[in-house]
Design a protein around this motif. Structure first.
Motif, PDB file in Angstrom:
ATOM      1  N   ARG A   1       0.828  -1.216   0.000  1.00  0.00           N
ATOM      2  CA  ARG A   1       0.000   0.000   0.000  1.00  0.00           C
ATOM      3  C   ARG A   1       0.857   1.258   0.000  1.00  0.00           C
ATOM      4  O   ARG A   1       0.532   2.249  -0.668  1.00  0.00           O
ATOM      5  CB  ARG A   1      -0.941  -0.010   1.218  1.00  0.00           C
TER       6      ARG A   1
ATOM      7  N   GLU B   1       0.274   3.995  -2.885  1.00  0.00           N
ATOM      8  CA  GLU B   1      -0.244   5.298  -2.488  1.00  0.00           C
ATOM      9  C   GLU B   1       0.778   6.422  -2.649  1.00  0.00           C
ATOM     10  O   GLU B   1       0.407   7.590  -2.769  1.00  0.00           O
ATOM     11  CB  GLU B   1      -0.729   5.236  -1.032  1.00  0.00           C
ATOM     12  N   ASN B   2       2.054   6.075  -2.667  1.00  0.00           N
ATOM     13  CA  ASN B   2       3.098   7.101  -2.736  1.00  0.00           C
ATOM     14  C   ASN B   2       3.839   7.106  -4.068  1.00  0.00           C
ATOM     15  O   ASN B   2       4.935   7.665  -4.167  1.00  0.00           O
ATOM     16  CB  ASN B   2       4.093   6.905  -1.593  1.00  0.00           C
TER      17      ASN B   2
END
Length: 472
Positions: free
Chosen positions: A34, A38-39
């Motif tokens: 994740r 997400e980054n």
């Protein structure tokens, strides 16, 4: 930052909580996945800032997607990897009476990770796939050469993990030196061979087991019947990815003497297709720092001064002498001699020497007189020639008819040999590298005669047994 304190807290948490369940390990791996998803944009921004100019697509491919794949592979397989392995008993007759032998895989505890600047995200998260699958905790020291990315990773991990699970320590060489001296349960270092010697000496103070992922001069052998267009396209793609700042980048080419001109033209066409321009092309990555730029250009200048033919592959004929960033055009160095630094040092840039050979035995002998490299690449269709190269050279790994790709195979161990590294990881190899393989033997319950005969007072029983063992 109190690195010793963090380590002690992680070790205490490991003892307190014991080996994590498969579900806990999967949860930690999911959190890593994740973080990467997400980054993604933040990672691309940070690496672009650190390099001055770095392809966003290359970052997404190598550092983001290239990190998710090993994490997903570990997640899908760790339950199987965790199962104890049954082994045969010695002597075998004990097994018939109920004795058992097995290997159990136990977390080592806390693993230190020293990651480099060239793929700082991938070479942090890819080892974590095996580290977390094996049930360990981790302390990470990323490179000071990519400060924006290192700071971002510290924030990322801090948002998803407690300091008892994963901690990131940033800082310069003094912090790195102190980090290497910590009494980890295992330490993995990825970087230069010269620095690895210091890391190994530091780890030796606490007898910390090591995985060293280094580099070296990875050769390409062009077989006599290699398809030059295909080979050149794949070689130049590997040499220009991240501007050649890859531990597995092809470092020099050994080509049949009558194939060199054809290879040069094929390389020229492949570069023109990939990079019509270089100076302001966002697909073409800059050299990470001025000192590395000057080092690489020094290799080229020395080779030219000593008589090598230098071919710059600049399709648009751009002048790169004045530029905002440190971009170096793909450059071939033809007829290099062994006294040139470009043939002595790992290049770590988009410069590719091309030497000639008359027979494949000559090419093999040239490879074997140097230090054993991290990778070796062979292009050709002659099965006997290929097998001779594979059987008589030693390298960490091999890709046939391409370059670098063996590192992406999660079912293959990845590691060096000698000066190019020690230990290996990826897939089940990483799980085992970061696990303690505990040998367990369970004796039969009944104290039968053969067991009694092994204890004093010794008599005919043990003498008969020993006689049976002393036969060829």
């Amino acid at each position: 930052m109190d690195m010793q304190g963090i380590l002690q807290r992680q070790k205490a948490a490991h003892l307190r909580d014991g080996a994590p369940s498969a579900e806990e390990r999967i949860n930690r791996i999911d959190r890593c996945i994740r973080l990467l998803i997400e980054n993604r944009k933040a990672i691309e921004d940070a690496l672009n800032a650190d390099f001055g100019s770095r392809s966003r697509e290359a970052t997404a491919f190598t550092d983001v997607s290239g990190s998710i794949a090993p994490l997903k592979h570990a997640k899908a397989n760790l339950r199987k990897w965790m199962r104890p392995e049954k082994r045969k008993t010695t002597p075998a007759i004990l097994g018939l009476f109920g004795a058992k032998a097995e290997v159990r895989f136990q977390p080592k505890g806390v693993v230190g990770v020293i990651s480099p600047w060239n793929f700082p995200v991938n070479l942090t998260f890819a080892p974590l796939a095996g580290i977390l699958a094996a049930g360990n905790r981790a302390m990470i020291k990323p490179s000071e050469y990519t400060p924006a990315t290192s700071e971002l990773m510290q924030i990322m991990f801090g948002s998803a993990f407690s300091e008892e699970e994963i901690a990131v320590v940033t800082g310069g060489p003094d912090v790195g030196e102190a980090f290497a001296r910590l009494p980890f349960d295992h330490l993995i270092f990825t970087g230069a061979t010269g620095v690895a010697r210091h890391v190994m000496r530091a780890a030796a103070e606490n007898l910390v087991p090591l995985t060293l992922e280094l580099g070296g001069k990875s050769p390409v052998i062009l077989g006599k019947h290699a398809d030059l267009d295909v080979a050149a396209a794949r070689i130049m793609n590997g040499k220009t990815l991240n501007a050649g700042q890859i531990c597995l980048a092809p470092d020099y080419v050994l080509a049949p003497a009558d194939k060199v001109d054809g290879f040069v033209e094929s390389a020229r066409r492949s570069v023109a297709k990939m990079f019509p321009t270089i100076k302001d092309n966002p697909d073409y990555t800059a050299i990470v720092a001025q000192r590395h730029y000057e080092r690489i250009m020094g290799y080229v200048d020395e080779a030219r001064a000593k008589g090598a033919r230098v071919v710059e592959l600049k399709p648009d004929g751009e002048d790169l002498s004045q530029q905002e960033h440190r971009k170096i055009a793909p450059t071939l160095i033809l007829d290099p001699t062994d006294d040139m630094k470009v043939m002595q040092e790992e290049i770590f840039g988009p410069v590719l020497p091309v030497k000639t050979y008359r027979t494949v035995d000559e090419a093999i002998a040239y490879v074997n007189k140097g230090e054993r490299p991290l990778g070796l690449y062979y292009f050709g269709v002659d099965e006997a020639e290929r097998e001779k190269v594979l059987a008589t050279t030693t390298s960490g790994g091999v890709t046939v008819n391409d370059v670098i790709f063996h590192v992406a195979q999660e079912e293959l161990p990845f590691g060096g040999v000698g000066p190019s590294g020690m230990g290996s990881y990826h897939g089940v190899g990483g799980f085992r590298e970061f696990s303690h393989r505990k040998a367990i033997y369970t004796q039969i319950k009944k104290d039968i005669g053969p067991l009694q005969a092994m204890r004093p007072p010794y008599g005919a029983g043990i003498r008969k047994y020993l006689d049976s063992q002393m036969k060829a």
